[in-house]
Scaffold this active site. Structure first.
Site, PDB file in Angstrom:
ATOM      1  N   ASP A 169      -4.072  -0.740   0.281  1.00 32.36           N
ATOM      2  CA  ASP A 169      -3.369   0.087   1.272  1.00 32.36           C
ATOM      3  C   ASP A 169      -4.182   1.328   1.608  1.00 32.36           C
ATOM      4  O   ASP A 169      -4.480   2.143   0.729  1.00 32.36           O
ATOM      5  CB  ASP A 169      -1.984   0.482   0.747  1.00 32.36           C
ATOM      6  CG  ASP A 169      -1.106  -0.740   0.595  1.00 32.36           C
ATOM      7  OD1 ASP A 169      -0.958  -1.469   1.591  1.00 32.36           O
ATOM      8  OD2 ASP A 169      -0.596  -0.978  -0.507  1.00 32.36           O
ATOM      9  N   ASP A 201      -9.348  -1.058  -3.372  1.00 29.66           N
ATOM     10  CA  ASP A 201      -7.933  -0.751  -3.161  1.00 29.66           C
ATOM     11  C   ASP A 201      -7.523  -1.463  -1.856  1.00 29.66           C
ATOM     12  O   ASP A 201      -8.384  -1.861  -1.065  1.00 29.66           O
ATOM     13  CB  ASP A 201      -7.784   0.773  -3.017  1.00 29.66           C
ATOM     14  CG  ASP A 201      -6.420   1.176  -2.512  1.00 29.66           C
ATOM     15  OD1 ASP A 201      -5.423   0.725  -3.103  1.00 29.66           O
ATOM     16  OD2 ASP A 201      -6.349   1.936  -1.520  1.00 29.66           O
TER      17      ASP A 201
HETATM   18  C1  XBP Z   1      -0.199   1.711  -2.321  1.00 29.98           C
HETATM   19  C2  XBP Z   1       1.197   1.954  -2.641  1.00 29.98           C
HETATM   20  C3  XBP Z   1       2.163   0.897  -2.401  1.00 29.98           C
HETATM   21  C4  XBP Z   1       2.593   0.695  -0.973  1.00 29.98           C
HETATM   22  C5  XBP Z   1       3.898  -0.068  -0.973  1.00 29.98           C
HETATM   23  O1  XBP Z   1      -1.016   2.564  -3.106  1.00 29.98           O
HETATM   24  O2  XBP Z   1       1.561   2.983  -3.137  1.00 29.98           O
HETATM   25  O3  XBP Z   1       3.288   1.242  -3.127  1.00 29.98           O
HETATM   26  O4  XBP Z   1       2.800   1.918  -0.317  1.00 29.98           O
HETATM   27  O5  XBP Z   1       3.783  -1.281  -1.619  1.00 29.98           O
HETATM   28  P1  XBP Z   1      -2.540   2.207  -3.384  1.00 29.98           P
HETATM   29  P2  XBP Z   1       4.989  -1.891  -2.472  1.00 29.98           P
HETATM   30  O6  XBP Z   1      -3.178   2.027  -2.044  1.00 29.98           O
HETATM   31  O7  XBP Z   1      -3.104   3.398  -4.082  1.00 29.98           O
HETATM   32  O8  XBP Z   1      -2.598   0.966  -4.240  1.00 29.98           O
HETATM   33  O9  XBP Z   1       6.248  -1.569  -1.738  1.00 29.98           O
HETATM   34  O10 XBP Z   1       4.707  -3.369  -2.535  1.00 29.98           O
HETATM   35  O11 XBP Z   1       4.938  -1.230  -3.835  1.00 29.98           O
HETATM   36 MG    MG Z   2      -4.683   3.208  -1.170  1.00 27.57          MG
END
Ligand code: XBP
Ligand code: MG
Length: 258
Positions: A12, A10
């Site tokens: 973020d 993953d």
């Molecule tokens: C990450 C997210 C993303 C970011 C924003 O979740 O939810 O939406 O917060 O990115 P994970 P965007 O780590 O579970 O993948 O604005 O590009 O959607």
């Molecule tokens: Mg995440």
């Protein structure tokens, strides 16, 4: 018995702590540019993170927190435009070096590459955000380290749906038992579990410590660096790292789960 062939990350919260000082700040900058008086503070953003995907998160906010909002005629296009602006702000922040990788990430990626373990990304975030993070932390060549970068709207249903992990596994022609997933959130764990992956290493951050991680293999406070081993926050009998999360530890974990 399946062999460990790939690590799927993953982005973020896992590769880097991007939400509080990256995505949140970029959303607020885009709102300001658009003349909106929305301001997502640190606590509110924690609540909004229940919904993955930036466009989906903005819609969730409008529905729950902005009842007086008058929807534009073409709401989809309006949200998409606002989100494009947010992505520009976010990638600009990354290009200024605002967000480093989490400790131990670069070490683990390099160790896996040296050992011929395949690497992939399965994330909800927009592809441009992944590219910017990798380019500005590990260098532009690091994009090639990942055999598959599965990101954003490439699948219609975002985490906790399993689609993004299933998409990555299909592209790599791998079975779920041949991989380990790395996640930081409850939604991420559900996504990996429902794609059939039963080796899931969670490294939490401030926004995710209270999530439900019962389906994860291990829950740690990080990957650890030499002399600074990670702390285990919850266990279900799976082995824990003595020192750091490295390939020898991951091979042991993978064998244990078979
Ligand atoms: C990450 C997210 C993303 C970011 C924003 O979740 O939810 O939406 O917060 O990115 P994970 P965007 O780590 O579970 O993948 O604005 O590009 O959607
Ligand atoms: Mg995440």
């Amino acid at each position: 018995m399946a062999e460990l062939k790939a690590l799927i990350f993953d982005v973020d919260g896992t590769l880097a702590d991007t939400e509080k000082d990256g995505h949140r700040v970029a959303f607020n900058a885009a709102f300001k540019d658009a003349g909106l008086d929305w301001d997502w503070d640190v606590a509110l953003y924690g609540e909004l993170l229940a919904v993955t995907g930036g466009k989906e998160r903005m819609r969730h906010f409008i529905a729950g927190w902005s009842p007086m909002f008058e929807a534009p005629e073409d709401m989809d296009a309006w949200i998409a435009g606002l989100h494009r602006s947010k992505t520009e702000h976010y990638t600009q922040l990354l290009s200024e070096g605002a967000i480093p990788l989490r400790p131990g990430v670069e070490r683990l990626l390099n160790e896996a590459r040296d050992a011929g373990i395949r690497l992939a990304i399965a994330t909800t975030t927009t592809p441009a955000n992944v590219t910017a993070l990798l380019e500005h932390t590990l260098g532009p060549e690091s994009l090639d380290w990942f055999e598959v970068i599965a990101a954003g709207d490439i699948v219609p249903a975002k985490k906790p749906a399993p689609d993004i992990y299933t998409w990555a596994l299909d592209k790599m022609r791998l079975g779920p038992a041949e991989s380990i997933a790395f996640e930081d959130s409850g939604n991420g764990v559900l996504s990996a579990v429902d794609a059939g992956i039963d080796n899931i290493v969670v490294t939490v951050n401030d926004y995710t410590t209270d999530h439900d991680f019962r389906r994860a293999s291990v829950v740690l406070d990080g990957f650890g660096e030499p002399g600074r081993p990670p702390k285990s926050l919850a266990g279900n009998g799976a082995p824990l790292p003595d020192e750091v999360v490295d390939l020898s530890y991951l091979r042991g974990l993978h064998q244990h789960q078979q």
